[in-house]
Write a protein that holds these residues in place. Structure first.
Motif, PDB file in Angstrom:
ATOM      1  N   THR A  97       1.264  -0.734  -3.377  1.00 56.66           N
ATOM      2  CA  THR A  97       1.932   0.935  -4.114  1.00 56.66           C
ATOM      3  C   THR A  97       2.828   0.952  -2.780  1.00 56.66           C
ATOM      4  O   THR A  97       4.402   1.373  -3.026  1.00 56.66           O
ATOM      5  CB  THR A  97       1.170   2.212  -4.635  1.00 56.66           C
ATOM      6  N   TRP A 122      -5.731  -3.330 -12.623  1.00 50.84           N
ATOM      7  CA  TRP A 122      -4.486  -3.591 -11.502  1.00 50.84           C
ATOM      8  C   TRP A 122      -5.446  -2.514 -10.345  1.00 50.84           C
ATOM      9  O   TRP A 122      -6.011  -1.420 -11.059  1.00 50.84           O
ATOM     10  CB  TRP A 122      -3.242  -2.941 -11.642  1.00 50.84           C
ATOM     11  N   ALA A 124      -4.824  -0.536  -7.445  1.00 48.71           N
ATOM     12  CA  ALA A 124      -4.045   0.119  -6.845  1.00 48.71           C
ATOM     13  C   ALA A 124      -4.233   0.864  -5.668  1.00 48.71           C
ATOM     14  O   ALA A 124      -5.043   1.805  -5.374  1.00 48.71           O
ATOM     15  CB  ALA A 124      -3.518   2.013  -7.616  1.00 48.71           C
ATOM     16  N   VAL A 154       2.053   4.819  -9.760  1.00 47.30           N
ATOM     17  CA  VAL A 154       1.151   4.511 -10.602  1.00 47.30           C
ATOM     18  C   VAL A 154       2.238   4.771 -12.388  1.00 47.30           C
ATOM     19  O   VAL A 154       1.396   4.409 -13.199  1.00 47.30           O
ATOM     20  CB  VAL A 154      -0.065   5.360 -10.361  1.00 47.30           C
ATOM     21  N   GLN A 214      -8.816   2.122  -8.675  1.00 47.73           N
ATOM     22  CA  GLN A 214      -8.762   2.292  -7.292  1.00 47.73           C
ATOM     23  C   GLN A 214      -9.372   2.644  -6.753  1.00 47.73           C
ATOM     24  O   GLN A 214     -11.171   3.031  -6.644  1.00 47.73           O
ATOM     25  CB  GLN A 214      -8.204   4.251  -7.174  1.00 47.73           C
TER      26      GLN A 214
END
Length: 440
Positions: A97, A122, A124, A154, A214
């Motif tokens: 990100t 994904w 992130a 996000v 995450q």
């Protein structure tokens, strides 16, 4: 339904041990060999695993003279290739990100999700690597700034994924009316931190949009995970730490008003042998290939301790360990090292135990590996694991062929895929539009 383990496979270059590339019979250039990744994913699918997981750093390591990159190929392209060679297994790619644009990233992952029939995820992450900063011509952001951007990023990506409302496409060939633009859920450019409007160039897949993973272990990472993640790829070296961190994440998630807390899947590096002695010998053989000078330098850098203060055959003095909340590198990695240091392990022993960025390491028979997985799962510390085989080429079949059947016999893991999408594999409800996303 009975609670079941969720198990993923990390496509960790040549393997989870940093010397795996030197093991005889291993392709030392596996990090950019697409067939290497496809083979591992196919084996994982025969074992009914939830997903394959591809880490990424868009820069080469500073010490490439002694170590190949973890992964060299662009992750979503690798997973799009795997998607065409598989039917069920999920496809999770890492993308930062910090050094990406929300629109392009959202489009890339939405496309992977459609191509794969709803199997994309994904991971992130934020990025602090100086090598990566140099590749993007930006300045290095502090942790708080990185995570503040990540939270906005996000939610913007999620809003873009939901930008095609139900009924947007009419596709009436007779009348010639293709779409109803009034059904687009456009972002408010004045309220969106990136001044984006949307929509994306195509609608989502059967699962709605990719799941969000995450991997941060810091307090800001915990907040991001509790607020936005479906799955957390954590690092925990011992059961007590894993239980404590799981409790923190679930409590914060509930405080933020989420109905379902993120699923917790720590990394697990496995060395598997027919007997415990065989497994120990396997690890010893790979450990002997380690470049100790490089490993010592990496350890000193990761815990921010001058290398001259470390001695291979002595423990790390406790007073040298910095506060984990102020380290520049992975907080989860640091916590694993700190746990080993407080146990009195020597620096040499710690180096041998912190391969794959400090994820927990298990050496043993299939029965021992399965029993340890089951213990953590039953204790509520985890919802499953991301398996990181010591050497991907033969470590993956060893896990699938010998550990998975034991977990199945014990009623802890599926005996068939019960759906076709990644959300169905994880039991995550279908993505639905929320009112706030229209004005992000």
């Amino acid at each position: 339904m009975t609670r079941m383990l969720h198990i993923g496979l990390n496509l960790h270059g040549a393997g989870g041990h940093s010397a795996s590339w030197r093991r005889p019979g291993t392709n030392p250039s596996a990090f950019f060999d697409i067939e290497h990744y496809v083979r591992a994913a196919k084996v994982a699918e025969t074992g009914l695993l939830n997903a394959v997981f591809l880490a990424d750093t868009p820069a080469i390591p500073s010490d490439i003279t002694r170590q190949p990159p973890l992964n060299g190929l662009e992750p979503t392209l690798v997973l799009a290739t795997i998607a065409r060679e598989t039917k069920h297994i999920g496809l999770i790619a890492t993308a930062s990100t910090t050094y990406n644009d929300p629109y392009n990233l959202a489009r890339r992952f939405q496309s992977l999700d459609v191509i794969s029939g709803g199997r994309a995820g994904w991971n992130a992450v934020t990025t602090s690597s100086p090598a990566t900063v140099a590749n993007f011509g930006g300045r290095q952001l502090g942790r708080e700034e990185r995570y503040s951007r990540a939270e906005d990023f996000v939610e913007t990506v999620r809003a873009l994924w939901l930008s095609w409302g139900e009924g947007t496409i009419i596709a009436d060939q007779k009348s010639g009316v293709y779409a109803n633009p009034a059904q687009f859920r456009l972002l408010d450019e004045k309220k969106n931190p990136f001044a984006l409007r949307g929509p994306l160039t195509h609608p989502g897949s059967r699962q709605g949009h990719p799941i969000i993973v995450q991997a941060g272990g810091s307090d800001p990472g915990l907040r991001l995970a509790a607020r936005s993640a479906d799955v957390v790829f954590s690092a925990a070296g011992d059961l007590a730490t894993a239980q404590r961190e799981a409790g923190r994440l679930r409590s914060l998630s509930q405080h933020l008003g989420r109905r379902l807390a993120p699923l917790i899947l720590p990394g697990l590096v496995t060395f598997i042998g027919g007997t415990e002695q065989e497994a120990q010998r396997r690890k010893q053989d790979v450990d002997e290939l380690l470049d100790l000078e490089r490993a010592l330098t990496a350890l000193a850098r990761s815990i921010e301790v001058p290398i001259e203060k470390l001695s291979l055959d002595r423990p790390i003095p406790e007073e040298l360990l910095p506060d984990p909340h102020h380290v520049a590198f992975s907080v989860g990695h640091h916590r694993t090292i700190e746990t080993l240091a407080r146990q009195g392990r020597t620096v040499r022993e710690i180096i041998g135990s912190v391969q794959a960025f400090g994820h927990r390491l298990l050496v043993g028979t299939p029965e021992q590996i399965a029993s340890s997985i089951g213990e953590w799962f039953r204790a509520g510390a985890v919802d499953g694991f991301n398996i990181i085989p010591d050497v991907l080429e033969d470590g993956t079949p060893a896990f699938v062929d010998h550990v998975v059947p034991i977990l199945q016999r014990r009623g802890l893991f599926r005996t068939e895929y019960r759906g076709e999408t990644l959300r169905e594999h994880f039991g995550i409800p279908a993505a639905e539009p929320a009112e706030q996303h229209a004005t992000v």
